[in-house]
Scaffold this active site. Structure first.
Site, PDB file in Angstrom:
ATOM      1  N   HIS A 165      41.104  19.827 -19.804  1.00 34.22           N
ATOM      2  CA  HIS A 165      41.688  20.505 -18.642  1.00 34.22           C
ATOM      3  C   HIS A 165      40.682  20.435 -17.498  1.00 34.22           C
ATOM      4  O   HIS A 165      39.534  20.849 -17.671  1.00 34.22           O
ATOM      5  CB  HIS A 165      41.961  21.978 -18.962  1.00 34.22           C
ATOM      6  CG  HIS A 165      42.884  22.164 -20.131  1.00 34.22           C
ATOM      7  ND1 HIS A 165      44.245  22.311 -19.995  1.00 34.22           N
ATOM      8  CD2 HIS A 165      42.637  22.179 -21.470  1.00 34.22           C
ATOM      9  CE1 HIS A 165      44.799  22.423 -21.205  1.00 34.22           C
ATOM     10  NE2 HIS A 165      43.850  22.343 -22.115  1.00 34.22           N
ATOM     11  N   HIS A 182      44.117  20.248 -30.865  1.00 34.13           N
ATOM     12  CA  HIS A 182      43.151  21.279 -31.280  1.00 34.13           C
ATOM     13  C   HIS A 182      43.535  21.962 -32.597  1.00 34.13           C
ATOM     14  O   HIS A 182      43.735  23.165 -32.656  1.00 34.13           O
ATOM     15  CB  HIS A 182      42.910  22.327 -30.176  1.00 34.13           C
ATOM     16  CG  HIS A 182      44.125  22.671 -29.338  1.00 34.13           C
ATOM     17  ND1 HIS A 182      45.298  23.154 -29.875  1.00 34.13           N
ATOM     18  CD2 HIS A 182      44.338  22.589 -28.009  1.00 34.13           C
ATOM     19  CE1 HIS A 182      46.160  23.358 -28.905  1.00 34.13           C
ATOM     20  NE2 HIS A 182      45.616  23.019 -27.766  1.00 34.13           N
ATOM     21  N   ASP A 191      39.303  19.896 -25.530  1.00 35.78           N
ATOM     22  CA  ASP A 191      40.073  21.016 -24.997  1.00 35.78           C
ATOM     23  C   ASP A 191      39.182  21.856 -24.079  1.00 35.78           C
ATOM     24  O   ASP A 191      39.348  23.068 -24.000  1.00 35.78           O
ATOM     25  CB  ASP A 191      40.675  21.880 -26.114  1.00 35.78           C
ATOM     26  CG  ASP A 191      41.698  22.865 -25.566  1.00 35.78           C
ATOM     27  OD1 ASP A 191      42.213  22.645 -24.446  1.00 35.78           O
ATOM     28  OD2 ASP A 191      41.981  23.867 -26.250  1.00 35.78           O
ATOM     29  N   LYS A 233      53.128  16.136 -23.023  1.00 36.04           N
ATOM     30  CA  LYS A 233      52.552  17.311 -23.668  1.00 36.04           C
ATOM     31  C   LYS A 233      53.621  18.379 -23.831  1.00 36.04           C
ATOM     32  O   LYS A 233      54.332  18.711 -22.891  1.00 36.04           O
ATOM     33  CB  LYS A 233      51.390  17.852 -22.808  1.00 36.04           C
ATOM     34  CG  LYS A 233      50.730  19.115 -23.341  1.00 36.04           C
ATOM     35  CD  LYS A 233      49.844  18.862 -24.533  1.00 36.04           C
ATOM     36  CE  LYS A 233      49.369  20.138 -25.205  1.00 36.04           C
ATOM     37  NZ  LYS A 233      48.157  20.704 -24.619  1.00 36.04           N
ATOM     38  N   HIS A 254      50.913  21.495 -28.414  1.00 36.61           N
ATOM     39  CA  HIS A 254      50.202  22.760 -28.628  1.00 36.61           C
ATOM     40  C   HIS A 254      50.993  23.488 -29.707  1.00 36.61           C
ATOM     41  O   HIS A 254      52.060  24.031 -29.442  1.00 36.61           O
ATOM     42  CB  HIS A 254      50.150  23.587 -27.337  1.00 36.61           C
ATOM     43  CG  HIS A 254      49.360  24.848 -27.499  1.00 36.61           C
ATOM     44  ND1 HIS A 254      48.131  25.041 -26.920  1.00 36.61           N
ATOM     45  CD2 HIS A 254      49.604  25.963 -28.234  1.00 36.61           C
ATOM     46  CE1 HIS A 254      47.661  26.227 -27.273  1.00 36.61           C
ATOM     47  NE2 HIS A 254      48.543  26.813 -28.066  1.00 36.61           N
ATOM     48  N   HIS A 280      41.574  15.158 -24.862  1.00 34.61           N
ATOM     49  CA  HIS A 280      42.274  16.392 -24.466  1.00 34.61           C
ATOM     50  C   HIS A 280      41.339  17.209 -23.572  1.00 34.61           C
ATOM     51  O   HIS A 280      40.374  17.790 -24.046  1.00 34.61           O
ATOM     52  CB  HIS A 280      42.632  17.212 -25.722  1.00 34.61           C
ATOM     53  CG  HIS A 280      43.350  18.489 -25.429  1.00 34.61           C
ATOM     54  ND1 HIS A 280      44.476  18.887 -26.134  1.00 34.61           N
ATOM     55  CD2 HIS A 280      43.126  19.486 -24.540  1.00 34.61           C
ATOM     56  CE1 HIS A 280      44.896  20.052 -25.691  1.00 34.61           C
ATOM     57  NE2 HIS A 280      44.086  20.446 -24.717  1.00 34.61           N
TER      58      HIS A 280
HETATM   59  C1  NCD Z   1      43.855  26.049 -22.268  1.00 38.85           C
HETATM   60  C2  NCD Z   1      43.773  26.272 -20.774  1.00 38.85           C
HETATM   61  O1  NCD Z   1      43.071  27.203 -20.352  1.00 38.85           O
HETATM   62  O2  NCD Z   1      44.380  25.517 -20.005  1.00 38.85           O
HETATM   63  N1  NCD Z   1      43.295  27.195 -22.936  1.00 38.85           N
HETATM   64  C3  NCD Z   1      42.755  27.209 -24.166  1.00 38.85           C
HETATM   65  O3  NCD Z   1      42.357  28.294 -24.637  1.00 38.85           O
HETATM   66  N2  NCD Z   1      42.633  26.124 -24.861  1.00 38.85           N
HETATM   67  C4  NCD Z   1      45.252  25.825 -22.654  1.00 38.85           C
HETATM   68  C5  NCD Z   1      45.357  25.371 -24.053  1.00 38.85           C
HETATM   69  O4  NCD Z   1      45.017  24.220 -24.356  1.00 38.85           O
HETATM   70  O5  NCD Z   1      45.754  26.193 -24.878  1.00 38.85           O
HETATM   71 ZN    ZN Z   2      44.222  22.395 -24.094  1.00 41.37          ZN
END
Ligand code: NCD
Ligand code: ZN
Length: 344
Positions: free
Chosen positions: A14, A172, A245, A97, A134, A12
């Protein structure tokens, strides 16, 4: 102390888009063999074309390091289930997702009533495509610290009962309730666990001063929940696996009047996870969590490469470079971590 393990995967992450890929992408391949790329970009990844273009941009940004990006599709209100069949033909297509509408960064186009998406879930069951969730409700009546527990009851439990063969990942996981739910329903369900939810509780975020760089969603919880997460992962239960995450935000978006959620952990996560297992005298279960449980749940082979974890202090920089003349604050900025990762 040195410890050799099968190379981990990050289930996971970003990486954002555009110019910043040059910063986010090379960091992943330093430690991880595969990474599941989240689809909550500015225009969400909702089509095969968007997924292909995003994957190409990621490959173009790899530089010296490399890893396999596993791509995901974003379940929007008007998601077209007929694209799943073509998606499934790509070995690097990973899953769908689900963001509850508005629940987090980039979730504006998420879903409102989960069970309305029956055609999508039916198709996913047919094609054996996992759903990554999520798991938070966004309602003025629900306290921010209860969003995950309420979502389990109101959305996730009905979903897995309606689709008993749909494989679901509670992304998460941040609560004792989440841990219990995963244990009760594994192997239909599993969970990713972040390094920050294992290392911190909400006092680290909201102390006598606020620490915006520890603001994430789901928000850090009280100590008992942190301890439940630590116990779950260090017990060796196969339903819990590594998902950082890692969610970079430009410093101007973290430190401002309405700061964004998201903690950048990518290059330091493995060091932090190792410290958690070390402190619990559970290093024997580290490799399962970092490198085996996720692959097994997703029906993928474990990696063949190995990495070495060495107990040697490492200083985290105060900040990292970022685009647009801004910078990025990593987790534990300016602090010393106890473990480093080396190749073998
Ligand atoms: C994530 C993001 O910034 O894309 N933020 C986070 O606090 N984890 C989005 C998410 O996974 O909630
Ligand atoms: Zn995330």
């Amino acid at each position: 102390m040195r410890l050799e393990i099968i190379q981990p995967d990050d289930w996971h992450v970003h990486v954002r888009e555009g110019e910043v890929l040059q910063y986010t992408i090379p960091e992943i391949g330093l430690h991880f063999a595969r990474a599941v790329i989240m689809p909550n970009t500015n225009s969400p990844i909702v089509s095969i074309d968007a997924m292909l273009a995003y994957r190409e941009a990621i490959h173009a940004a790899m530089g010296q390091t490399s890893f396999e990006p596993l791509m995901t599709l974003y379940l929007t209100a008007d998601f077209d289930p007929s694209i799943l069949k073509s998606a499934k033909e790509f070995p690097w297509f990973h899953g769908v997702k689900l963001y509850p509408k508005g629940a987090t960064t980039g979730a504006e186009q998420g879903v409102l009533n989960w069970l309305e998406h029956a055609e999508v879930f039916e198709q996913m069951v047919l094609l054996n495509i996992p759903l990554m969730v999520h798991a938070e409700v966004l309602s003025p009546d629900v306290d921010v610290f209860d969003r995950e527990a309420v979502c389990l009851e109101e959305n996730l439990q009905p979903l897995i009962e309606a689709y008993p063969t749909l494989r679901v990942v509670l992304e998460h996981v941040s609560t004792q309730e989440g841990v219990n739910w995963v244990k009760a329903h594994y192997p239909q369900v599993a969970a990713t666990v972040t390094a920050h939810h294992l290392c911190f509780d909400r006092n680290a975020l909201l102390n006598t001063r606020i620490h915006p760089d520890l603001f994430c969603l789901p928000v850090l919880k009280r100590r008992e929940h942190q301890q439940a997460l630590i116990a779950a992962v260090t017990s060796g239960h196969p339903g819990f696996f590594l998902g950082t995450d890692s969610a970079p935000q430009a410093a101007r978006d973290t430190y401002c009047a309405s700061g964004c959620a998201g903690i950048y952990t990518q290059p330091y996560a493995l060091s932090l996870y190792t410290q958690v297992f070390f402190e619990q005298q559970a290093l024997a279960h580290l490799e399962g969590f970092t490198s085996l449980n996720g692959a097994r749940f997703y029906g993928r082979s474990p990696n063949t490469q190995r990495v070495c974890l060495v107990q040697k202090p490492m200083k985290v920089p105060e900040f990292l470079p970022w685009a647009l003349e801004d910078r990025l604050t990593p987790i534990c900025a300016g602090q010393q971590l106890a473990w480093q990762v080396e190749g073998v």
